[in-house]
Design an enzyme around this catalytic site. Structure first.
Site, PDB file in Angstrom:
ATOM      1  N   SER A 218       0.684  -1.264   0.025  1.00 11.60           N
ATOM      2  CA  SER A 218      -0.047   0.065  -0.067  1.00 11.60           C
ATOM      3  C   SER A 218       0.851   1.307  -0.125  1.00 11.60           C
ATOM      4  O   SER A 218       1.701   1.512  -0.929  1.00 11.60           O
ATOM      5  CB  SER A 218      -0.937  -0.065   1.255  1.00 11.60           C
ATOM      6  OG  SER A 218      -1.983   1.007   0.979  1.00 11.60           O
TER       7      SER A 218
ATOM      8  N   ASP B 252      -5.628  -3.499  -2.966  1.00  7.74           N
ATOM      9  CA  ASP B 252      -4.876  -3.156  -1.860  1.00  7.74           C
ATOM     10  C   ASP B 252      -4.034  -4.332  -1.304  1.00  7.74           C
ATOM     11  O   ASP B 252      -4.879  -5.257  -0.911  1.00  7.74           O
ATOM     12  CB  ASP B 252      -5.240  -2.363  -0.832  1.00  7.74           C
ATOM     13  CG  ASP B 252      -4.538  -1.439   0.252  1.00  7.74           C
ATOM     14  OD1 ASP B 252      -3.603  -2.323   0.608  1.00  7.74           O
ATOM     15  OD2 ASP B 252      -4.490  -0.466   0.163  1.00  7.74           O
TER      16      ASP B 252
END
Length: 317
Positions: free
Chosen positions: A60, A207
């Site tokens: 991320s 993600d």
């Protein structure tokens, strides 16, 4: 052969042997949205000590910080980048031309004061979890900052790099090791339902924090002997050892939300790190991209790293 020549050969061979015996250092950047600013503070201390990682892995926002570090950025440049960019605009795809409009629609997107809140599917083949935000501005920024537009083997970067994403069709963890670097970073930070997923070789990538928010195991697999991990979560989770699929025959996101396989991996990875740096970021959230908050979190990251200074200095030696 002269004695001098033999001495030179011996010194060269000794130097090669010592280099081969040096433990390889892996650096892990955890996910956490705006809290990634603290990772820059940690980098300042690592550079001060003289630690240069041999491998980097990130998830991320950690993939963005780690990816830029892998291509050659250093803490001072990242500090300037985080402080100077209009992060709110970049990460929300805000349309500044509509920022004074309470409600507006343009190209199938509904905006409130310039912030997109919904987006119509353009085709029937568009991913099921389309997300309100395209992430176009952050993608353009990443391409510009990395300076890499084509495909590349991430091992060929100045520091070999990996970033973690998740194929939502599983969901399955996907470790990116080659391809378009900016797209890989963009995929790693594609929060489901917020950012549009990235289509990649038949996969729908989102993600990486869904499965592996602190990828210590990834950098170990790259060959790291010693791992320094920057954890932005600071919360050990209680493992859940059941799933809805076992009970109701249901899989996918609902199964993931109940069984939370990422918690077990996160706990294991925390324990496996040789040096775990955990900045105290209480009061800050994944959305805290304001200039004041960014500056404070950078300082908190530096403070946390200095608390581990003796461990870091031992690694350097």
């Amino acid at each position: 052969m002269t004695r001098k020549w033999w001495v030179m050969v011996w010194l060269f061979m000794a130097a090669m042997t010592m280099q081969a015996q040096q433990p390889k250092i892996g650096l892990v950047f955890g996910g956490g949205g705006a809290k990634g600013a603290a990772e820059i503070g940690v980098l300042k201390v690592l550079e001060e000590v003289g630690i240069r990682p041999d491998y980097i892995a990130g998830t991320s926002i950690g993939s963005i910080v780690g990816g830029l570090y892998a291509v050659g950025y250093r803490s001072a440049q990242l500090d300037s980048l985080f402080r100077s960019q209009e992060w709110l605009t970049l990460l929300t795809d805000r349309n500044n031309e509509l920022k004074n409009e309470p409600l507006a629609q343009e190209d199938g997107v509904t905006y409130i004061f310039g912030f997109p809140i919904s987006r119509k599917k353009k085709t029937s083949n568009e991913p099921r979890l389309i997300g309100a935000l395209n992430g176009d501005q952050i993608s353009e920024l990443l391409e510009r900052k990395t300076g890499i537009t084509g495909e590349v083997d991430f091992d060929s970067l100045p520091i070999p790099f990996r970033c973690v994403t998740v194929d939502i069709n599983g969901p399955t963890e996907v470790v990116m090791s080659k391809g378009n670097l900016a797209r890989a970073l963009r995929a790693s930070m594609a929060i489901p339902g917020v950012f549009k997923p990235v289509r990649w070789d038949g996969m729908t990538l989102v993600d990486g924090g869904m499965m592996n928010n602190l990828p210590v195991d990834v950098v170990r697999a790259m060959g790291a002997d010693i791992v320094i991990a920057i954890d932005l979560s600071r919360e050990e989770h209680k493992d859940r050892n059941f799933s809805l699929e076992e009970v109701f025959g249901i899989g996918g996101l609902l199964d993931w939300a109940v069984s939370r396989p990422d918690w077990k991996k996160y706990n294991a990875n925390r324990k496996d790190a040789d040096v775990l740096i955990q900045p105290n970021l209480d009061g800050y959230g994944v959305e805290s991209f304001g200039a004041k908050s960014v500056a404070q979190m950078i300082s908190l990251g530096e403070k946390a790293a200095r608390q581990k200074i003796k461990e870091l200095e031992r690694i350097k030696r």
